[in-house]
Design a protein around this motif. Structure first.
Motif, PDB file in Angstrom:
ATOM      1  N   GLN A  46       0.871   0.819  -7.177  1.00  0.00           N
ATOM      2  CA  GLN A  46       2.313   0.832  -7.032  1.00  0.00           C
ATOM      3  C   GLN A  46       2.805  -0.512  -6.526  1.00  0.00           C
ATOM      4  O   GLN A  46       2.167  -1.158  -5.703  1.00  0.00           O
TER       5      GLN A  46
ATOM      6  N   GLN B 245       7.960   8.760 -13.873  1.00  0.00           N
ATOM      7  CA  GLN B 245       7.238   7.495 -13.787  1.00  0.00           C
ATOM      8  C   GLN B 245       6.535   7.278 -12.451  1.00  0.00           C
ATOM      9  O   GLN B 245       5.894   6.256 -12.263  1.00  0.00           O
ATOM     10  N   LYS B 246       6.613   8.226 -11.531  1.00  0.00           N
ATOM     11  CA  LYS B 246       6.109   7.959 -10.188  1.00  0.00           C
ATOM     12  C   LYS B 246       4.884   8.794  -9.829  1.00  0.00           C
ATOM     13  O   LYS B 246       3.986   8.310  -9.143  1.00  0.00           O
TER      14      LYS B 246
ATOM     15  N   GLN C 240       1.144   7.345 -10.865  1.00  0.00           N
ATOM     16  CA  GLN C 240       0.675   5.986 -10.613  1.00  0.00           C
ATOM     17  C   GLN C 240      -0.532   5.935  -9.672  1.00  0.00           C
ATOM     18  O   GLN C 240      -1.513   5.244  -9.941  1.00  0.00           O
TER      19      GLN C 240
ATOM     20  N   GLU D 260      15.725   9.329 -13.354  1.00  0.00           N
ATOM     21  CA  GLU D 260      15.069   8.153 -12.781  1.00  0.00           C
ATOM     22  C   GLU D 260      15.688   6.837 -13.238  1.00  0.00           C
ATOM     23  O   GLU D 260      15.166   5.772 -12.913  1.00  0.00           O
TER      24      GLU D 260
END
Length: 611
Positions: free
Chosen positions: A322, A85-86, A89, A357
């Protein structure tokens, strides 16, 4: 890439085009930037290149740069990992920024671009379509339904402003395909937003466009485009019950979580503080209705794990940007991965990434809707591999249920053994709170779990078989998942009803909310219930799934045609029957609901004695 007809025609496997090309001249070859090359061609085609004012030349140059940059960034999205998920972004943020600038730039300088660049309306439509795709994929990445509304806004504007209206007049089949892909993507977004009236209009328009396309061009993809139409037609007809207005028009009902959806926790209820953060929704049922990468079961579970969409303008965070690390925000919906016919390695990779995560005090949900894989023979031991499991795929493009059955028996057994997902594969992930739903003909393979690490663990298991009168409906989705998504529709279906007036529907929905509140009390007041259920009961989504599961189980146990043990859902840990699924108070409620619908005759009056 999936074997869905829609994805084969809408997302062909193309490498992102390079920003550089080879220009030949004077016997030499040199690399030249596409933006500069295109600009040179555009300006020279206009004749008197020197007569173009400097300001207009700069406008065209800036537009070409933004257009080239936007295409590079958009094509680069294909190379981003689908899990995690990072990492993606910041890339999405840059892509959104460039497309925002490009869209505003073409609006501000439309006249110059029309005169000097030759900007066509279908090119404006392509930019808007790309922005709609960005919002749609951002929804897939974040699970925030508000971004679906934004995708709908751009797709709807393309249609209202007829950006693609002139495409059919040009003798270029690739432009018509762009238009067809736009329609297919628009239909997916409308399905997810339950805008069924728009879907029906789009399907009719798409059908006309495909007929014109196949009539004008002798193409090889006409069969696949016709299959797209068949898929979406079957998908929108999957619901077994229609809700009707007084004028017999169909009422579109939403099954996402509303403010009054989940039963509220009463003061003094002792429940856990866990929250659902991640969900893997896996669909691998043979011959089930599907559209895009969604089977009917996946679509229903997807909506059961989402709240009603909000207006994006009311949200503070900009897409792709973010969030501040020191300012945690509450996620409206759990993050979801949608896996259509994954291989074993894909499933395990996504599961491991989600597990890694998972935030503290959070829950990972795994939903498995898949064909059952049964043991090939008896074994002296009863280890975790001896009960079978559910099917995964070796090749998503060519392996399906039909292919398996066409093989000889020995090859079929080898295939199912290698590509069976056993319950023991989930053991490493029970180190964190885990909530599992298995909808399969071999769901009982996940019944006898071993909780090695003492973390909260609950497994909800579908019936392994349904009465013969209901089996012919399996293509339109599982009855068990329908109960978890829309329990009233499932109740009407097993009661033999295919339509209902809106007023009666709303009356029954209100009574069902009362039943859910009473089920919640039964769970929290039980003295013998396993504490794992209460650990998950603090989360609204999981609370609603648990109450619907108990309602489903109680309904099937009271129904006259559900008389075999394999017709009933099960759970791990086991629920205390006398306090939950066979509680006389709950049974009375179900009979009252049946009386409101005038179908009490299909249920047993003295259920406990008969069972």
């Amino acid at each position: 890439f999936p074997d869905s007809a829609l994805f084969r025609v809408c997302f062909p496997l193309l490498r992102p085009p390079s920003a550089w090309s080879i220009e030949r001249g004077g016997g030499k070859r040199k690399l030249v930037n596409i933006t500069e090359f295109a600009l040179k061609e555009i300006m020279s085609s206009g004749g008197a290149e020197d007569d173009i004012p400097q300001g207009e030349r700069k406008t065209v140059t800036d537009f070409c740069y933004l257009l080239d940059k936007s295409k590079q960034l958009f094509n680069g999205l294909r190379d981003l990992p689908q899990y995690g998920q990072k990492q993606w972004q910041s890339y999405f943020g840059r892509t959104f920024d460039v497309y925002t600038k490009l869209w505003k730039f073409q609006q501000q300088h439309r006249q110059v671009l029309d005169n000097r660049y030759g900007l066509k309306r279908w090119q404006i439509g392509e930019i808007a379509s790309k922005i709609g795709q960005l919002y749609y994929h951002y929804y897939l990445r974040t699970s925030e339904t508000s971004y679906l509304n934004e995708a709908f806004s751009f797709y709807s504007a393309i249609r209202q402003r007829s950006y693609y209206s002139q495409v059919n007049k040009e003798d270029r089949p690739e432009l018509v395909v762009k238009k067809l892909r736009y329609y297919a993507r628009f239909i997916v977004v409308c399905l997810l937003l339950n805008k069924m009236d728009v879907v029906k209009d789009l399907v009719k328009e798409l059908s006309d466009e495909i007929e014109d396309y196949t009539h004008r061009f002798n193409t090889e993809d006409q069969v696949e485009w016709n299959l797209v139409l068949q898929e979406v037609a079957a998908f929108i007809e999957a619901d077994p019950v229609m809700v009707l207005n007084d004028d017999n028009t169909i009422v579109i009902t939403s099954n996402r979580l509303a403010e009054t959806g989940a039963p509220l926790l009463e003061q003094g209820m002792i429940v856990g503080q866990l929250s659902l953060a991640d969900a893997l929704i896996i669909g691998n049922c043979n011959n089930q209705v599907k559209f895009s990468e969604l089977t009917v079961d996946m679509f229903r579970m997807l909506q059961a794990l989402e709240r009603e969409p909000m207006n994006l303008a009311s949200q503070m965070n900009k897409p792709g940007m973010q969030e501040s690390a020191d300012k945690p925000t509450r996620r409206e919906n759990p993050h979801k991965y949608l896996l259509y016919k994954p291989t074993f390695s894909q499933l395990y990779t996504f599961l491991a990434a989600s597990f890694k995560e998972l935030p503290a005090n959070s829950v990972l949900l795994i939903y498995l809707s898949a064909t059952g894989v049964f043991p090939t023979g008896r074994s002296d031991s009863e280890g975790p591999y001896d009960f079978g499991g559910v099917l995964t795929n070796s090749n998503r493009d060519i392996i399906n249920g039909d292919a398996i059955h066409k093989r000889n028996q020995s090859h079929k057994e080898i295939y199912t053994v290698i590509h069976c997902y056993h319950r023991c594969y989930l053991y490493p992930f029970t180190r964190k709170p885990l909530f599992i739903i298995v909808d399969s003909s071999n769901s009982v393979a996940y019944k006898n779990f071993t909780n090695l690490f003492g973390q909260p663990l609950v497994c909800l298991l579908s019936p392994t078989a349904y009465p013969k009168a209901l089996q012919d409906q399996s293509q339109r989705g599982s009855l068990f998942t329908l109960f978890l998504n829309n329990p009233l529709m499932a109740f009407l279906f097993v009661s033999g009803l295919s339509s209902m007036r809106r007023g009666l529907w709303e009356k029954c929905q209100e009574y069902l909310r009362k039943i859910n509140r009473d089920i919640a009390q039964l769970l929290t007041h039980s003295r013998s219930i396993d504490q794992a259920f209460l650990q998950f009961f603090g989360d609204e989504f999981l609370r609603l799934l648990l109450t619907r599961f108990i309602f489903c189980s109680a309904t099937m146990r009271m129904h006259k045609i559900f008389r075999e043990t394999r017709n009933y859902p099960e759970s791990y840990p086991q629920l205390p029957r006398d306090e939950t699924v066979e509680n006389p108070h709950l049974q009375k409620h179900i009979l009252e609901l049946a009386s409101i619908l005038d179908v009490r005759n299909v249920f047993l009056e003295n259920t406990i004695d008969d069972y």
